[in-house]
Design a protein around this motif. Structure first.
Motif, mmCIF file in Angstrom:
data_model
loop_
_atom_site.group_PDB
_atom_site.id
_atom_site.type_symbol
_atom_site.label_atom_id
_atom_site.label_comp_id
_atom_site.label_asym_id
_atom_site.label_seq_id
_atom_site.Cartn_x
_atom_site.Cartn_y
_atom_site.Cartn_z
ATOM 1 N N PHE A 1 2.039 6.547 -33.243
ATOM 2 C CA PHE A 1 3.010 7.045 -34.212
ATOM 3 C C PHE A 1 4.395 7.056 -33.559
ATOM 4 C CE2 PHE A 1 4.734 11.252 -35.950
ATOM 5 C CZ PHE A 1 5.462 10.610 -36.924
ATOM 6 N N ILE A 2 5.335 6.293 -34.157
ATOM 7 C CA ILE A 2 6.720 6.267 -33.697
ATOM 8 C C ILE A 2 7.567 6.874 -34.810
ATOM 9 C CG2 ILE A 2 8.635 4.832 -32.920
ATOM 10 C CD1 ILE A 2 6.623 2.806 -31.943
ATOM 11 N N PRO A 3 8.052 8.104 -34.624
ATOM 12 C CA PRO A 3 8.777 8.781 -35.711
ATOM 13 C C PRO A 3 9.964 7.967 -36.200
ATOM 14 C CG PRO A 3 8.292 10.313 -33.930
ATOM 15 C CD PRO A 3 7.940 8.951 -33.426
ATOM 16 N N GLY A 4 10.078 7.928 -37.525
ATOM 17 C CA GLY A 4 11.196 7.231 -38.146
ATOM 18 C C GLY A 4 11.071 5.738 -38.149
ATOM 19 N N LYS A 5 9.977 5.174 -37.577
ATOM 20 C CA LYS A 5 9.847 3.725 -37.513
ATOM 21 C C LYS A 5 8.528 3.223 -38.093
ATOM 22 C CE LYS A 5 12.985 2.925 -33.635
ATOM 23 N NZ LYS A 5 13.141 2.318 -32.296
ATOM 24 N N LYS A 6 7.378 3.684 -37.535
ATOM 25 C CA LYS A 6 6.121 3.108 -38.008
ATOM 26 C C LYS A 6 4.941 3.975 -37.621
ATOM 27 C CE LYS A 6 5.922 0.190 -33.863
ATOM 28 N NZ LYS A 6 5.897 -1.186 -33.348
ATOM 29 N N ILE A 7 3.818 3.739 -38.313
ATOM 30 C CA ILE A 7 2.508 4.290 -37.976
ATOM 31 C C ILE A 7 1.552 3.109 -37.861
ATOM 32 C CG2 ILE A 7 0.562 5.672 -38.766
ATOM 33 C CD1 ILE A 7 2.459 7.523 -40.160
ATOM 34 N N VAL A 8 0.891 2.983 -36.721
ATOM 35 C CA VAL A 8 -0.086 1.921 -36.497
ATOM 36 C C VAL A 8 -1.422 2.590 -36.231
ATOM 37 C CG1 VAL A 8 -0.709 -0.105 -35.150
ATOM 38 C CG2 VAL A 8 1.699 0.427 -35.525
ATOM 39 N N THR A 9 -2.447 2.197 -36.998
ATOM 40 C CA THR A 9 -3.757 2.847 -36.885
ATOM 41 C C THR A 9 -4.830 1.829 -36.540
ATOM 42 O OG1 THR A 9 -4.509 2.548 -39.166
ATOM 43 C CG2 THR A 9 -2.972 4.358 -38.736
ATOM 44 N N GLY A 10 -5.937 2.368 -36.070
ATOM 45 C CA GLY A 10 -7.128 1.553 -35.877
ATOM 46 C C GLY A 10 -7.939 1.521 -37.158
ATOM 47 N N PHE A 11 -9.254 1.575 -37.041
ATOM 48 C CA PHE A 11 -10.135 1.563 -38.212
ATOM 49 C C PHE A 11 -9.791 2.750 -39.102
ATOM 50 C CE2 PHE A 11 -13.939 2.700 -40.518
ATOM 51 C CZ PHE A 11 -14.383 1.479 -41.005
ATOM 52 N N THR A 12 -9.491 2.473 -40.385
ATOM 53 C CA THR A 12 -9.015 3.493 -41.319
ATOM 54 C C THR A 12 -9.897 3.504 -42.556
ATOM 55 O OG1 THR A 12 -6.745 3.189 -40.555
ATOM 56 C CG2 THR A 12 -7.043 4.318 -42.641
ATOM 57 N N ASN A 13 -10.293 4.707 -42.962
ATOM 58 C CA ASN A 13 -11.140 4.875 -44.137
ATOM 59 C C ASN A 13 -10.456 5.817 -45.114
ATOM 60 O OD1 ASN A 13 -14.069 6.639 -45.040
ATOM 61 N ND2 ASN A 13 -13.530 4.629 -45.785
ATOM 62 N N MET A 14 -10.498 5.461 -46.411
ATOM 63 C CA MET A 14 -9.896 6.295 -47.439
ATOM 64 C C MET A 14 -10.915 7.330 -47.923
ATOM 65 S SD MET A 14 -7.987 5.106 -50.949
ATOM 66 C CE MET A 14 -6.989 6.262 -51.893
ATOM 67 N N VAL A 15 -10.491 8.593 -47.960
ATOM 68 C CA VAL A 15 -11.352 9.696 -48.378
ATOM 69 C C VAL A 15 -10.720 10.342 -49.608
ATOM 70 C CG1 VAL A 15 -12.404 11.884 -47.701
ATOM 71 C CG2 VAL A 15 -12.066 10.078 -46.001
ATOM 72 N N ILE A 16 -11.510 10.478 -50.679
ATOM 73 C CA ILE A 16 -11.041 11.098 -51.923
ATOM 74 C C ILE A 16 -11.904 12.312 -52.215
ATOM 75 C CG2 ILE A 16 -10.671 10.780 -54.399
ATOM 76 C CD1 ILE A 16 -10.239 7.844 -53.908
ATOM 77 N N ALA A 17 -11.252 13.460 -52.385
ATOM 78 C CA ALA A 17 -11.945 14.725 -52.677
ATOM 79 C C ALA A 17 -13.008 15.016 -51.631
ATOM 80 C CB ALA A 17 -12.559 14.693 -54.070
ATOM 81 N N GLY A 18 -12.721 14.696 -50.374
ATOM 82 C CA GLY A 18 -13.637 14.966 -49.279
ATOM 83 C C GLY A 18 -14.782 13.986 -49.147
ATOM 84 N N VAL A 19 -14.831 12.974 -50.007
ATOM 85 C CA VAL A 19 -15.932 12.010 -49.974
ATOM 86 C C VAL A 19 -15.406 10.677 -49.451
ATOM 87 C CG1 VAL A 19 -17.674 10.801 -51.331
ATOM 88 C CG2 VAL A 19 -17.010 13.141 -51.936
ATOM 89 N N PRO A 20 -15.962 10.155 -48.343
ATOM 90 C CA PRO A 20 -15.509 8.840 -47.847
ATOM 91 C C PRO A 20 -15.821 7.747 -48.860
ATOM 92 C CG PRO A 20 -16.727 10.037 -46.171
ATOM 93 C CD PRO A 20 -16.928 10.788 -47.452
ATOM 94 N N THR A 21 -14.896 6.853 -49.040
ATOM 95 C CA THR A 21 -15.064 5.746 -49.980
ATOM 96 C C THR A 21 -15.342 4.460 -49.206
ATOM 97 O OG1 THR A 21 -12.722 5.123 -49.979
ATOM 98 C CG2 THR A 21 -13.394 6.875 -51.492
#
Length: 869
Positions: free
Chosen positions: A196-216
């Motif tokens: 995480f570089i403030p004001g510039k970018k966020i770079v992540t590894g493996f990312t999963n979207m979670v909706i209402a506490g349930v992984p999608t």
């Protein structure tokens, strides 16, 4: 506190003193007068230890402050605050080790055993709210547990955060979301590693979207999110997926956004359907504060329906150009430039694959105007303007265009007013002007627009007018205005008519070359104002009615200009002759062959009442407008041999219910009768067995807007209005799939307080009502030729649900007019809406759900079905 330790005295061991001879160094620079010995004082080789801190520390705490000099520690407890260099730290407990240049901050427990006073760490513009933090002032490194921070539209929470330096953070076990509650978000992206570089970018590894506490099942092997502090940055615009009944599957509105500068940008978008249809668009907005602002939107589409070889196959190319430009009044007070352009294919708004543009598709006129004007501060003052105009009928596909129109005028001159004194009387009020109007006009069709055939048939003309006028009063109460008008018209294209024996018909030929005609006319009007008040008594509910009448009598005279007329034979014998003028069909008209000597009468009325106010504490009565206007007008032509009277026109309007309901009416009364064919004859209707007047037409229109609150919300349908539709949603709201659609909800947060307040108040709603009635009797048909009602209503079913409907009914055609149903659900960080037009040429439905945040606006799902695609 610790006092100073006193060390025990020790006996010093004497050393053997030895005489040390100091060497004498000779100066390398010889002096004939004297020689000075070299300095024998040696520099101190013991290094002085610097202070542990490089700045002043400010701190405070509510319960206690503990300083341990021996351990080099400062402990602050309960509502502790510490300020050092660019670091601001607030927490329940703060421990600072000023020997190691480190600080630790954490939360504390309250009397019930709950954790409270979480740390708030601020360095520069970056703010972090963790459970605890350990920070080194010298290396700028930190370890943070359960940090919470906001970066742009993102809220980030991480189990462990390692601050490498001022600009790089590494996060482990992190989640990021646009939800306001990062601890209990309705959705978030879960990842184990983040740079995480403030004001510039966020770079992540493996990312999963979670909706209402349930992984999608929605995941990415890696992700990159730009975080720019600038207002806009360049980037890719992801397309949206869709499918059509007769065009196949599609990707729509994908492209690239160019943030070229702070003053202008550029967006390139494209659509593609699997049957070969495609569309491209160029959009740009520009602005320069205190100077100008505007936007450009150009779109081209190649629409293919069905497949080649099928009977319903068709292929059309359509386009639309929109340009809006406005100049700030502060930029140049003497010159102005403005533009409002909306032109293109006549079928664009009906066949476009990119919009559900209801108001624009129902409108049958496109118009444009580009103008420049400037003022010359001469004596007299003069003005000049150049304007390019365009008017297009989308039904007939006829286009009228002027390129350009020249207008020049000189200000009023008072030849008999000496030294600009008081202009009183007939002669001192005499003034004259000069006006010049020139046009280069084109009349063409949609298919020939901007092709050589269009410019070949151009018409050029100039009109010069010099009005001479004056005004004065007679008998104290009567105002008189009189004018004499001179007009001269120049044409460069006239006509000639003659009978062709070979073709056995009348042939009209164009004659190129300069030609002109001159006309003049006069007009005079006399008017006054009459006031009348009808008092009913101070104890009455209606105390008085005030009637204001403004009668006026006018006279206008235009002589015959038959010298500009010629004759032509209508048959081969030459005995049948007909008059014509060579200026016939000119853009500024033609001279009249018959003289006119009109006397006109006009009467306008207003009615106002004074009534007792419902508020008994007010002493003054309340004024109510009964009739805003009630006008009657007619005229009589003394030079006419028949049908000398013009029809009487009656019109009026009023408002009710605190000006929320406006009503306007009108009627045309003809004193002459008609024959069996419906033609007017020179016989009064009363002498033909009828009444004094024959009502040939009448109309009534009413508009009513009301809501549960007095405040009026501004409609967000500006693009539909710009395309030619209505500002309100009587014809429904437009759906532009090329942009993030506007929400019906306000921008402010809908929190729990808003929900509680909602159920304590009335149900919020608003309604727009329009009614139109038209009566026709030109040919004794005596029937209602138009009778329709339209209604648009919106309401809040709950604080998170909005619903709306636009519909109407035509009582003449016995059918429902355009109907649209609208539903929208506020899902906190998300938004869902559904629009449905159940029947008609614009029958369609559209479903949309997506994240509100602009940075994640591409995370959406949209499904629509249009019957015209």
């Amino acid at each position: 506190m610790y006092s100073q330790d006193i060390k025990k005295k020790q006996t010093a061991i004497p050393s053997n003193k030895q005489e040390v001879k100091k060497p004498i160094q000779e100066d390398s620079i010889k002096n004939s007068l004297a020689e000075t010995p070299a300095d024998t004082v040696k520099l101190d080789t013991i290094k002085v230890k610097k202070n542990a801190l490089n700045g002043k520390v400010k701190y405070k705490a509510e319960k206690y402050t503990k300083i341990e000099q021996k351990k080099k520690l400062i402990t602050l407890y309960d509502k502790a605050e510490l300020y050092y260099q660019d670091v601001e730290l607030k927490s329940g407990i703060i421990v600072m080790d000023y020997e190691k240049n480190e600080v630790y901050a954490g939360r504390i427990k309250d009397s019930l055993g709950n954790y409270t006073q979480f740390p708030n760490f601020k360095q520069g513009s970056n703010v972090i709210e963790p459970d605890s933090i350990r920070f080194n002032f010298k290396t700028k490194k930190a370890l943070i547990w359960n940090s919470r921070s906001s970066q742009g539209e993102f809220n980030v929470k991480a189990a462990i955060t390692k601050k490498e330096n001022d600009s790089v953070y590494f996060l482990k076990g992190a989640r990021f979301t646009t939800s306001k509650d990062v601890d209990n978000p309705e959705y978030y992206f879960q990842t184990n590693k983040i740079k995480f570089i403030p004001g510039k970018k966020i770079v992540t590894g493996f990312t999963n979207m979670v909706i209402a506490g349930v992984p999608t099942p929605l995941f990415l092997p890696f992700a990159y999110f730009p975080l720019s502090k600038e207002t806009s940055t360049s980037g890719i615009i992801l397309p949206s997926y869709n499918d059509s009944n007769d065009k196949g599957f599609s990707l729509q509105n994908g492209g690239y956004y160019f943030a070229l500068s702070d003053h202008y940008n550029l967006t390139l978008l494209g659509d593609y359907y699997t049957n070969g249809s495609y569309g491209v668009s160029v959009q740009s907005s520009y602005a320069n504060r205190y100077n100008y602002q505007g936007n450009v939107n150009i779109r081209f589409e190649n629409n293919i329906i069905s497949e080649r070889g099928y009977p319903d196959y068709s292929k059309t190319k359509i386009y639309n150009i929109q340009w809006s430009h406005s100049q700030d009044s502060k930029a140049n007070p003497n010159s102005t430039f403005s533009a409002s352009v909306n032109l293109g294919s006549s079928e664009y708004f009906k066949e476009t694959i990119n919009q559900v543009n209801v108001g624009s598709s129902l409108n049958n006129t496109l118009s444009s105007s580009i103008s420049y004007s400037t003022v010359f501060h001469t004596v007299p003052e003069s003005r000049i303007s150049l304007t390019a105009t365009h008017s297009q009928n989308t039904n007939t596909k006829a286009i009228n265009m002027t390129l350009p129109t020249l207008q020049f005028s000189l200000d009023r001159i008072y030849p008999f007013a000496i030294n600009d004194g008081a202009k009183k009387g007939i002669f001192k009020n005499i003034n004259l002007q000069y006006n010049l109007n020139g046009k280069n006009s084109f009349i063409t069709t949609d298919s020939l627009f901007f092709k050589p055939e269009m410019f070949r048939d151009a018409e050029i003309g100039f009109q010069h007018t010099i009005p001479l006028s004056t005004n004065f009063k007679i008998f104290k109460y009567f105002s008189v205005s009189s004018s004499l008008n001179y007009e001269e018209v120049w044409y460069f294209n006239t006509i000639n008519k003659q009978y062709d024996d070979n073709l056995s018909t009348v042939v009209t030929t164009d004659v190129k070359g300069f030609d002109s005609f001159r006309t003049y006319s006069s007009s005079t009007s006399v008017g006054t104002t009459i006031y009348g008040t009808f008092n009913f008594g101070e104890d009455k509910m209606i105390k008085s009615i005030r009637h204001v009448m403004r009668p006026a009598i006018s006279h206008s005279y235009t002589p015959s200009f038959e010298k500009y007329y010629d004759t032509y034979a209508t048959d081969g014998s030459g005995t049948m002759q007909k008059d014509y003028t060579r200026f016939e069909g000119g853009m500024y008209g033609a001279p009249g062959m018959n003289s006119s000597n009109f006397v006109g009468f006009n009467l306008s009325n207003t009615f106002e009442a004074k009534v007792a106010d419902k508020d008994s504490t007010k002493t003054e009565p309340k004024k109510i407008m009964l009739l805003n206007n009630l006008n009657l007008s007619t005229s009589y032509n003394f030079d006419a041999t028949e049908l000398a009277w013009s029809p009487v026109r009656v019109s009026g309007g009023t408002q009710f219910f605190d000006n929320k309901l406006s009503a306007n009416f009108g009627a045309t009364l003809d004193p002459y009768a008609i024959d069996n064919s419906g033609n007017r004859i020179d016989v009064y209707n009363i002498n033909n067995g009828g009444s004094l007047f024959r009502m040939t037409s009448a109309n009534l229109t009413m508009n009513y807007s009301l809501s549960s609150s007095d405040s009026k919300k501004e409609k967000k349908n500006s693009q539909g209005k710009r395309n030619g539709g209505r500002e309100d949603d009587l014809f429904g709201s437009d759906i532009d799939v090329g942009s993030v659609r506007n929400s019906q909800f306000d921008d402010e947060d809908q929190g729990e307080d808003a929900v509680t307040e909602f159920f304590r108040s009335k149900l919020p709603w608003d309604m727009t009502f329009a009614y139109s009635l038209t009566y026709g009797n030109n040919n004794r048909e005596k029937k209602i030729i138009g009778n329709s009602i339209m209604v648009s209503a919106n309401t809040d079913l709950t604080p998170k649900w909005k619903a709306g409907i636009s519909t109407g009914y035509d009582f003449v055609q016995h059918g429902v007019t355009f109907t649209q149903l609208r539903f929208e659900r506020d899902l906190m960080s998300w938004r869902m809406d559904f629009n449905w037009t159940p029947f008609g040429d614009n029958a369609s439905w559209n479903f949309y759900i997506g994240i509100k945040s602009g940075i994640l606006s591409d995370i959406k799902w949209e499904k629509r079905n249009l019957t015209n695609q």
